[in-house]
Design a protein around this motif. Structure first.
Motif, PDB file in Angstrom:
ATOM      1  N   GLU A  43       0.859  -0.929   0.282  1.00  0.00           N
ATOM      2  CA  GLU A  43       0.203  -0.216   0.607  1.00  0.00           C
ATOM      3  C   GLU A  43       1.017   1.215   0.016  1.00  0.00           C
ATOM      4  OE1 GLU A  43      -3.496   1.931   2.645  1.00  0.00           O
ATOM      5  OE2 GLU A  43      -2.917   0.057   3.112  1.00  0.00           O
ATOM      6  N   LYS A  44       1.738   1.156   0.951  1.00  0.00           N
ATOM      7  CA  LYS A  44       2.568   2.613   1.138  1.00  0.00           C
ATOM      8  C   LYS A  44       3.840   2.740  -0.558  1.00  0.00           C
ATOM      9  CE  LYS A  44       2.548   2.632   5.962  1.00  0.00           C
ATOM     10  NZ  LYS A  44       3.519   2.769   7.318  1.00  0.00           N
ATOM     11  N   ALA A  45       3.929   1.592  -1.318  1.00  0.00           N
ATOM     12  CA  ALA A  45       4.964   1.241  -1.852  1.00  0.00           C
ATOM     13  C   ALA A  45       4.267   2.526  -2.815  1.00  0.00           C
ATOM     14  CB  ALA A  45       4.882  -0.399  -3.033  1.00  0.00           C
ATOM     15  N   VAL A  46       2.612   1.490  -3.665  1.00  0.00           N
ATOM     16  CA  VAL A  46       2.286   2.554  -4.108  1.00  0.00           C
ATOM     17  C   VAL A  46       2.256   4.012  -3.970  1.00  0.00           C
ATOM     18  CG1 VAL A  46      -0.001   2.647  -5.766  1.00  0.00           C
ATOM     19  CG2 VAL A  46       0.761   0.620  -4.728  1.00  0.00           C
ATOM     20  N   GLN A  47       1.805   4.785  -3.257  1.00  0.00           N
ATOM     21  CA  GLN A  47       1.705   5.474  -2.746  1.00  0.00           C
ATOM     22  C   GLN A  47       2.934   6.015  -2.919  1.00  0.00           C
ATOM     23  OE1 GLN A  47       0.259   6.121   1.438  1.00  0.00           O
ATOM     24  NE2 GLN A  47       0.918   8.948   1.329  1.00  0.00           N
ATOM     25  N   ALA A  48       4.402   6.137  -1.728  1.00  0.00           N
ATOM     26  CA  ALA A  48       5.282   6.655  -2.880  1.00  0.00           C
ATOM     27  C   ALA A  48       6.021   6.317  -4.035  1.00  0.00           C
ATOM     28  CB  ALA A  48       6.581   5.532  -1.569  1.00  0.00           C
ATOM     29  N   ALA A  49       5.673   5.397  -4.715  1.00  0.00           N
ATOM     30  CA  ALA A  49       5.732   5.984  -5.652  1.00  0.00           C
ATOM     31  C   ALA A  49       5.041   6.445  -6.931  1.00  0.00           C
ATOM     32  CB  ALA A  49       5.645   3.863  -7.071  1.00  0.00           C
ATOM     33  N   GLY A  68       2.919  -7.752  -2.427  1.00  0.00           N
ATOM     34  CA  GLY A  68       4.171  -7.091  -3.792  1.00  0.00           C
ATOM     35  C   GLY A  68       3.519  -7.031  -5.238  1.00  0.00           C
ATOM     36  N   MET A  69       2.246  -8.891  -5.144  1.00  0.00           N
ATOM     37  CA  MET A  69       1.512  -8.444  -6.517  1.00  0.00           C
ATOM     38  C   MET A  69       0.272  -7.993  -6.874  1.00  0.00           C
ATOM     39  SD  MET A  69       2.217 -10.710  -8.865  1.00  0.00           S
ATOM     40  CE  MET A  69       2.769 -12.203  -8.675  1.00  0.00           C
ATOM     41  N   LYS A  70      -0.073  -7.598  -5.773  1.00  0.00           N
ATOM     42  CA  LYS A  70      -1.375  -5.957  -6.087  1.00  0.00           C
ATOM     43  C   LYS A  70      -0.360  -4.663  -6.073  1.00  0.00           C
ATOM     44  CE  LYS A  70      -5.490  -4.831  -5.809  1.00  0.00           C
ATOM     45  NZ  LYS A  70      -6.029  -5.082  -6.949  1.00  0.00           N
ATOM     46  N   ALA A  71       0.486  -4.449  -5.370  1.00  0.00           N
ATOM     47  CA  ALA A  71       1.310  -3.083  -5.568  1.00  0.00           C
ATOM     48  C   ALA A  71       1.649  -3.096  -7.346  1.00  0.00           C
ATOM     49  CB  ALA A  71       2.454  -3.153  -4.956  1.00  0.00           C
ATOM     50  N   LEU A  72       2.224  -4.623  -7.421  1.00  0.00           N
ATOM     51  CA  LEU A  72       2.772  -4.247  -8.955  1.00  0.00           C
ATOM     52  C   LEU A  72       1.518  -3.661 -10.084  1.00  0.00           C
ATOM     53  CD1 LEU A  72       5.162  -5.133 -11.202  1.00  0.00           C
ATOM     54  CD2 LEU A  72       4.127  -7.613 -10.201  1.00  0.00           C
ATOM     55  N   GLN A  73       0.687  -4.903  -9.871  1.00  0.00           N
ATOM     56  CA  GLN A  73      -0.260  -4.152 -11.052  1.00  0.00           C
ATOM     57  C   GLN A  73      -0.733  -2.686 -10.414  1.00  0.00           C
ATOM     58  OE1 GLN A  73      -3.414  -7.211  -9.285  1.00  0.00           O
ATOM     59  NE2 GLN A  73      -2.740  -9.282 -10.062  1.00  0.00           N
ATOM     60  N   ASP A  78      -0.723   2.711 -12.762  1.00  0.00           N
ATOM     61  CA  ASP A  78      -1.092   4.162 -12.492  1.00  0.00           C
ATOM     62  C   ASP A  78       0.710   4.819 -12.823  1.00  0.00           C
ATOM     63  OD1 ASP A  78      -2.974   3.942 -11.847  1.00  0.00           O
ATOM     64  OD2 ASP A  78      -2.689   3.605  -9.811  1.00  0.00           O
ATOM     65  N   CYS A  79       1.658   4.100 -12.847  1.00  0.00           N
ATOM     66  CA  CYS A  79       3.090   4.647 -12.946  1.00  0.00           C
ATOM     67  C   CYS A  79       4.017   3.700 -13.898  1.00  0.00           C
ATOM     68  CB  CYS A  79       3.828   4.483 -11.567  1.00  0.00           C
ATOM     69  SG  CYS A  79       2.609   5.076  -9.758  1.00  0.00           S
ATOM     70  N   ARG A  80       3.665   4.496 -14.405  1.00  0.00           N
ATOM     71  CA  ARG A  80       4.525   3.511 -16.316  1.00  0.00           C
ATOM     72  C   ARG A  80       5.010   3.740 -16.738  1.00  0.00           C
ATOM     73  NH1 ARG A  80      -0.572   3.220 -20.732  1.00  0.00           N
ATOM     74  NH2 ARG A  80      -2.548   2.350 -19.082  1.00  0.00           N
ATOM     75  N   GLU A  81       5.966   5.237 -16.155  1.00  0.00           N
ATOM     76  CA  GLU A  81       7.792   4.897 -15.975  1.00  0.00           C
ATOM     77  C   GLU A  81       8.342   4.645 -15.953  1.00  0.00           C
ATOM     78  OE1 GLU A  81       5.900   8.571 -12.958  1.00  0.00           O
ATOM     79  OE2 GLU A  81       4.927   7.142 -14.505  1.00  0.00           O
ATOM     80  N   THR A  82       7.611   3.948 -14.241  1.00  0.00           N
ATOM     81  CA  THR A  82       8.282   2.979 -13.158  1.00  0.00           C
ATOM     82  C   THR A  82       8.332   1.654 -13.219  1.00  0.00           C
ATOM     83  OG1 THR A  82       7.826   4.482 -11.349  1.00  0.00           O
ATOM     84  CG2 THR A  82       8.681   2.645 -10.448  1.00  0.00           C
ATOM     85  N   ARG A  83      10.107   1.048 -13.909  1.00  0.00           N
ATOM     86  CA  ARG A  83      10.040   0.091 -14.205  1.00  0.00           C
ATOM     87  C   ARG A  83      10.871  -1.021 -12.421  1.00  0.00           C
ATOM     88  NH1 ARG A  83      10.843  -1.683 -19.322  1.00  0.00           N
ATOM     89  NH2 ARG A  83      11.848  -3.393 -19.654  1.00  0.00           N
ATOM     90  N   VAL A  84       9.370  -2.158 -12.713  1.00  0.00           N
ATOM     91  CA  VAL A  84       9.856  -2.968 -11.744  1.00  0.00           C
ATOM     92  C   VAL A  84       9.971  -3.854 -11.784  1.00  0.00           C
ATOM     93  CG1 VAL A  84       8.085  -3.442  -9.817  1.00  0.00           C
ATOM     94  CG2 VAL A  84       7.158  -1.945 -10.998  1.00  0.00           C
ATOM     95  N   LEU A  85      11.664  -4.156 -10.566  1.00  0.00           N
ATOM     96  CA  LEU A  85      12.485  -5.121 -10.047  1.00  0.00           C
ATOM     97  C   LEU A  85      11.942  -6.144  -9.083  1.00  0.00           C
ATOM     98  CD1 LEU A  85      14.453  -6.556 -11.276  1.00  0.00           C
ATOM     99  CD2 LEU A  85      16.005  -5.370 -10.175  1.00  0.00           C
ATOM    100  N   VAL A  86      10.862  -7.236  -9.061  1.00  0.00           N
ATOM    101  CA  VAL A  86      10.963  -7.925  -8.179  1.00  0.00           C
ATOM    102  C   VAL A  86      12.453  -8.994  -8.054  1.00  0.00           C
ATOM    103  CG1 VAL A  86       9.530  -9.956  -6.699  1.00  0.00           C
ATOM    104  CG2 VAL A  86       8.697  -8.802  -9.248  1.00  0.00           C
ATOM    105  N   LEU A  87      12.360  -8.511  -6.589  1.00  0.00           N
ATOM    106  CA  LEU A  87      13.734  -8.616  -5.859  1.00  0.00           C
ATOM    107  C   LEU A  87      12.736 -10.011  -4.684  1.00  0.00           C
ATOM    108  CD1 LEU A  87      16.062  -9.054  -5.239  1.00  0.00           C
ATOM    109  CD2 LEU A  87      16.310  -6.922  -3.605  1.00  0.00           C
ATOM    110  N   ALA A 102       1.879  -9.212 -14.866  1.00  0.00           N
ATOM    111  CA  ALA A 102       0.799  -8.241 -13.936  1.00  0.00           C
ATOM    112  C   ALA A 102       1.773  -7.235 -14.725  1.00  0.00           C
ATOM    113  CB  ALA A 102       1.125  -8.625 -12.627  1.00  0.00           C
ATOM    114  N   GLY A 103       3.292  -7.462 -15.044  1.00  0.00           N
ATOM    115  CA  GLY A 103       4.002  -5.958 -15.037  1.00  0.00           C
ATOM    116  C   GLY A 103       5.004  -6.395 -15.193  1.00  0.00           C
ATOM    117  N   ALA A 104       6.150  -6.389 -14.829  1.00  0.00           N
ATOM    118  CA  ALA A 104       7.360  -6.505 -13.911  1.00  0.00           C
ATOM    119  C   ALA A 104       8.416  -6.935 -15.604  1.00  0.00           C
ATOM    120  CB  ALA A 104       7.565  -7.691 -13.507  1.00  0.00           C
ATOM    121  N   SER A 105       9.404  -5.322 -14.682  1.00  0.00           N
ATOM    122  CA  SER A 105      10.180  -5.654 -16.107  1.00  0.00           C
ATOM    123  C   SER A 105      11.442  -6.544 -15.662  1.00  0.00           C
ATOM    124  CB  SER A 105      10.739  -4.435 -15.789  1.00  0.00           C
ATOM    125  OG  SER A 105      10.008  -3.733 -16.503  1.00  0.00           O
TER     126      SER A 105
END
Length: 234
Positions: A43-49, A68-73, A78-87, A102-105
């Motif tokens: 939740e806070k990740a999406v807000q911070a992004a 994380g999966m929900k945040a990734l979606q 909403d933040c298409r310029e952000t590339r997501v690297l799942v760790l 779901a959109g991870a890079s």
């Protein structure tokens, strides 16, 4: 690197503060990177992004509150310029397939060495896709299977195990964990584990989400749902 060159702006998302601190030190030690935000849950990740617009987000999958999966979606939307690297610690191929769908890079295991992580950040920032070398053969296998069978895109339900699919159907039809446990001859805790797994893989938070997903995928019809004896179970 020129003094005014653009640095890769990184966000770190993990519920373990010590790990976040270690990653922050590693990233900030690089001449071409800087940490611009952190978050302990999805939740806070999406807000911070949304607020900091990082170039790359390092995202764990298993976290409290919003996973994380929900945040990734949501970030993919909403933040298409952000590339997501799942760790993540999850080396299950289903998690890899689900994250990429779901959109991870990128997808990297936490046991990776520092050099691999830094290479992954730079790769996804440059527009590439980075998959942990220990899992890359899985994607090659998927491509070969699709080519040989001329199959269409993988349906989301194909990332679930047979047991997870069975439990999802019963949850959608209204059965409680105790009722499901009796039907498939396992313990209640085991059922809860299957529920948690399919919910995380598919980003389903409520029973209503499960019902809508099941109907959309053709796993059951609204008419079937209305006639199920278990639909009144809570």
């Amino acid at each position: 690197m020129p003094a005014r060159a653009h640095k890769i702006r990184v966000m770190i998302v993990d519920d373990h503060a010590i790990l976040r601190a270690g990653l922050k030190m590693l990233v900030n030690a690089q001449a071409d990177m800087e940490v611009v935000s952190e978050a302990p849950d999805g939740e806070k990740a999406v807000q911070a992004a949304r607020e900091t617009r990082p170039d790359v987000a390092l995202l764990d999958l298993t976290m409290p509150r919003v996973g994380g999966m929900k945040a990734l979606q949501e970030m993919a939307r909403d933040c298409r310029e952000t590339r997501v690297l799942v760790l993540t610690m999850h080396d299950d191929p289903a998690y890899l397939r689900s994250a990429l769908a779901a959109g991870a890079s990128g997808y990297l295991l936490k046991r990776a060495v520092d050099a691999e992580l830094l290479a992954a950040i730079r790769a996804v920032h440059a527009g590439g896709i980075f998959v942990d070398p220990r899992l890359a053969n899985i994607l090659v296998h998927d491509v070969l299977v699709k080519r040989s069978t001329r199959a269409g895109p993988t349906r989301p339900v194909n990332i679930l195990s047979d047991r997870e699919m069975q439990v999802l159907r019963l949850v959608a039809r209204g059965y409680s964990s105790a009722q499901i446990a009796k039907q498939i001859f396992v313990g209640v805790k085991t059922v809860e584990t299957y529920r948690s797994r399919f919910a995380e893989k598919l980003g389903l938070r409520t029973r209503s989400d499960v019902i809508r997903f099941a109907v959309r995928m053709g796993l059951l019809t609204p008419e079937t749902l209305e006639s199920e004896p278990g639909c009144s179970a809570k």
